[in-house]
Scaffold this active site. Structure first.
Site, PDB file in Angstrom:
ATOM      1  CD  GLU A 280      -2.897  -1.072   2.408  1.00 48.99           C
ATOM      2  OE1 GLU A 280      -3.068   0.000   3.016  1.00 48.99           O
ATOM      3  OE2 GLU A 280      -3.408  -2.144   2.751  1.00 48.99           O
ATOM      4  CB  ALA A 281       2.980   2.921   1.964  1.00 44.87           C
TER       5      ALA A 281
END
Lengths: 304, 304
Positions: free
Chosen positions: B24-25
């Site tokens: 996600e990051a």
């Protein structure tokens, strides 16, 4: 070594005579022993004169590479002490001798992070030194398309104490070590601090050497104390068994360890960087044979 | 950790999708990953835009302490990349935060060996910094009866990369650490070298930090990578499990180790200081999950 395990004895009228009689040569460190910065420590001059009058050989073994042997002889004279150039074994001389005994090619150059003394000793040994004080004012420009050039014929970088340390020199030395094939990394010594002035300790060669280890991720060859590299030259001149020598110094990890590594007797003086608390601290594993406040105690305990 | 033992996989069309979907990051190092000196690495801008368009969070975690977060945001903008200040986690910010979370007293001062970025972050955190670039032109005088004075209210010395390193700063920092009771010794990071310019590597903070270790005989608290100290601040902002983060960097001993220490996935790019030879060398014990030539490979392997 047994000497390393037994706690140091305070030098006294009881034990000094056996030390004095068994020793033919006294090896003295300089900073913190003979002088602090440019100030002679009290009573040194009279003590050295008296030792000579008693037939003892005197040798000066210093890790401070700022001066050459010739320059040290001049410093001694300026302080009123008569010392011959070949009684002085400085780490600047040791660096040049290391190259010589290892047949370092004359056509290769040597980059110096350190003082004039190293450059002078290199020249006397027939080598071409670069850097040193001359590079102390140089600035780097961190801008695009502007490569930092270094001499590809540098085959050794010698690092000693350098009060003119800067980023230019760190980059120059780092490029030589990382990019010139087989380039040697030689440290005059790794003293953490030293009495660069009478009143204070200042970062020693250990600081500049560590900076270069940090950037190159390499470990240097150390030619000064506690390495016994210089002892071979000393023995060539004096032909005295090391058991008949006494190393007198103010640092445990260089002077006293050097003396012990070479098989000399050892005397710590508290006139420099080491306190009695440090000596007695359980974390300290280096114990000299004897300790005393300063060099002049030799004269006071034994003299007329 | 298993990830440290298995050899890194080359990023490919076969394995990239599972990485991309589980993350996600993306946490990016900057020097050697996003840019080299002031030059953007090819394709970075388009890749970051594309990642954002796919809903990925972007974070920039840099050990370079020369700039503050605000200054880094400006640098990104000047290179045509839109990054918010709070997406940037620099070691200059980490140094100030370390003092803050440890309740360093506001009345104590902080001596800085490093750049403007550290001073700016200290000020934003409410602290008084001394030193830094201002001391870059100062000279020392090694003469008798002339003590070097330092501020006794300095309670921490912060050391980062410093292209204006000199003997004045080394002595100042050394005196604070050795003589001011309880004085902290904080290193932003210990990178050996970094791409300070597009064409070359230069000595990194590891060089200045080692110099201070050499003179003080102390080890620092490291707040930058591979220490995970910064991760707490990052989690506070993003609330993403670290297993859903991928650390992208060019250094094994800082970036990749940081990612592994924090439990992130890791991707090594070969656009900075690490070569494939180093990665594959038997002496290297740090293996990222994946490696690839540069950041833009993410776009090329996956994009439209």
């Amino acid at each position: 070594m047994n000497t390393a395990k037994r706690a140091a004895q305070l030098l006294s009228t009881q034990n000094i005579r056996s030390l004095f009689e068994s020793v033919e040569a006294f090896l003295f460190d300089c900073d913190g022993v003979i002088w602090k910065g440019d100030k002679l420590i009290d009573g040194v001059s009279q003590t050295l004169d008296w030792l000579r009058s008693k037939g003892k050989k005197l040798v000066f073994v210093t890790n401070n590479s700022l001066k050459s042997r010739i320059q040290y002889a001049k410093k001694f004279h300026s302080l009123g002490i008569s010392v011959a150039e070949d009684e002085i074994f400085s780490s600047s001389f040791a660096a040049a001798m290391y190259l010589k005994v290892n047949n370092f090619p004359q056509e290769k150059k040597v980059y110096v992070i350190g003082g004039e003394g190293i450059l002078e000793e290199l020249q006397l040994a027939g080598y071409t030194g670069l850097g040193g004080p001359e590079d102390g004012e140089k600035r780097v420009e961190l801008k695009p398309n502007s490569p930092f050039e270094h001499d590809k014929s540098v085959g050794a970088v010698v690092v000693g104490i350098d009060p003119r340390i800067n980023y230019y020199k760190l980059q120059y030395g780092t490029l030589c070590i990382r990019e010139n094939p087989g380039c040697l990394f030689i440290a005059t010594n790794r003293d953490a601090v030293g009495h660069m002035t009478d009143l204070q300790e200042w970062p020693g060669a250990g600081s500049m050497v560590a900076a270069m280890c940090g950037s190159t991720e390499r470990e240097p060859i150390v030619v000064g104390k506690p390495s016994t590299f210089m002892m071979d030259f000393l023995l060539q001149k004096f032909h005295i068994n090391t058991s008949k020598m006494c190393m007198v110094g103010d640092r445990l990890d260089t002077d006293i360890l050097f003396g012990q590594n070479a098989g000399c007797k050892t005397l710590l003086v508290l006139s420099g960087v080491t306190t009695q608390t440090t000596l007695r601290d359980p974390s300290n594993s280096v114990q000299p044979d004897y300790y005393t406040s300063q060099v002049s105690d030799l004269l006071h305990l034994l003299g007329p």
